[in-house]
Scaffold this active site. Structure first.
Site, PDB file in Angstrom:
ATOM      1  CD  GLU A   7      -2.670   1.358   2.405  1.00 29.67           C
ATOM      2  OE1 GLU A   7      -3.123   0.273   3.131  1.00 29.67           O
ATOM      3  OE2 GLU A   7      -2.788   2.310   2.809  1.00 29.67           O
ATOM      4  CG  HIS A 164      -6.306   3.305   0.204  1.00 33.38           C
ATOM      5  ND1 HIS A 164      -6.276   4.595   0.536  1.00 33.38           N
ATOM      6  CD2 HIS A 164      -5.271   3.119   0.890  1.00 33.38           C
ATOM      7  CE1 HIS A 164      -5.449   5.192   1.166  1.00 33.38           C
ATOM      8  NE2 HIS A 164      -4.485   4.447   1.479  1.00 33.38           N
ATOM      9  CG  ASP A 285      -0.545   4.262   4.512  1.00 37.36           C
ATOM     10  OD1 ASP A 285      -0.534   4.593   3.055  1.00 37.36           O
ATOM     11  OD2 ASP A 285      -1.425   4.372   5.200  1.00 37.36           O
TER      12      ASP A 285
HETATM   13 MN    MN Z   1      -2.759   4.281   2.373  1.00 37.92          MN
END
Ligand code: MN
Length: 324
Positions: A7, A164, A285
């Site tokens: 991600e 997401h 992330d």
């Molecule tokens: Mn994210």
């Protein structure tokens, strides 16, 4: 041990210049310093990103356009054009660094037919590994009947959909009034995206599309820790529609998770116990979270060797067809 992160966000200056909303995270009260940190890293691939990956042993980032992305308030026509532009751009980045980067497609869900066609193009022609959508699009969720052909196409292509957070809020939450800290990743995103996933589950999307895979970030947006309650409360309901399986049975099978943004060995160990190591994948992330914190938490989690390998790379290699 190979480490694949699922991600990982990027942005495209030329596209953001045309549609500033694509990178606008709205009312989240981020500090000026953090805003600068992220703005510098989102459009970069080689100056900061690759060295940070090298430093902390991240072999591959699976890249996706940052939120809200195409789910921003674009017209269908703008969305189709922006998604195509973003995917062509990302394909060039991946082609230049084929072992370090892979791609999830951005999709114009405003136009379900065009989104399905773009998914086919992105996977079939650009070699993408699936798609990433930022929650609802204009208040329309993915259990809407207009998306039935889209789910069929995901099954046909055998690629996952990463759900997401970060679409423009569908409604104003009173619980955040005077408590802006709750807006975004601290609370509302997890609740909104976990809720979206539950809508899909209870609407029977995974009964109609048993080979479909949905990926949730952030340790599964609360769901792995609620499975017993989902089942016990479902048994008390008469919702006028039925599921083939208990609600919990879809989590860990059709619904998979990544650990993005949850740097907690305890939570990871709990998720393994709740849904099994076959359903969990590593993610950072980046650049919203720090690679060092993510890799340190993962390295110190109490996992068997076999489970650590599954979460680090084995599951992603299988699901995304990334060559070992
Ligand atoms: Mn994210």
């Amino acid at each position: 041990m190979r480490l694949i992160a699922l991600e990982e966000a990027f942005s495209i200056p030329r596209l953001t210049a045309r549609h500033p909303g694509l990178t606008d995270l709205g009312p989240i009260p981020v500090s000026r310093e953090f805003g600068r940190h992220v703005a510098r890293r989102l459009p970069d691939f080689t100056e900061l990103r690759l060295p940070e990956m090298d430093r902390y042993g991240v072999d591959t980032q699976v890249l996706s356009h940052t939120a809200p992305g195409i789910q921003a308030d674009l017209t269908a026509e703008e969305a189709v054009d922006a998604a195509r532009f973003a995917n062509d751009y990302l394909a060039k980045i991946v082609a230049a660094h084929p072992t370090r980067f892979a791609g999830f497609a951005a999709l114009p869900m405003q136009d379900p037919k065009a989104a399905t066609a773009e998914l086919r193009r992105a996977v079939g022609e650009l070699g993408f590994r699936g798609a990433l959508v930022n929650d609802h699009t204009g208040g329309r969720y993915l259990d809407d009947p207009v998306y039935e052909p889209f789910w069929t196409t995901l099954e046909d292509l055998d690629v996952p959909l990463y759900l997401h957070p970060g679409a423009p809020a569908a409604e104003r939450w009173k619980v955040t009034d005077g408590a802006a800290e709750l807006i975004g990743p601290t609370f509302t995103w997890g609740a909104e995206t976990g809720g979206h996933a539950l809508r899909l589950l209870y609407s029977g999307v995974f009964d109609r599309h048993p080979r479909a895979h949905l990926i949730l970030g952030h340790m599964g947006e609360y769901l792995p820790f609620m499975l017993s309650r989902l089942d016990s409360r479902y048994a008390t309901l008469d919702p006028g529609r039925t599921l083939d399986r208990a609600p919990s049975a879809y989590v860990g099978t059709n619904i998979l998770i990544t650990i993005s943004g949850v740097q907690s060995p305890a939570a990871l160990a709990g998720a393994v116990l709740a849904i099994g190591a076959d359903a969990i994948m590593f993610a950072i992330d980046y650049p919203y979270e720090y690679t060092e914190a993510a890799t340190t938490a993962f390295a110190t989690a109490p996992l068997s060797d076999a489970d650590r390998h599954k979460i680090a790379h084995g599951n992603a290699e299988r699901l995304l067809k990334l060559q070992p």
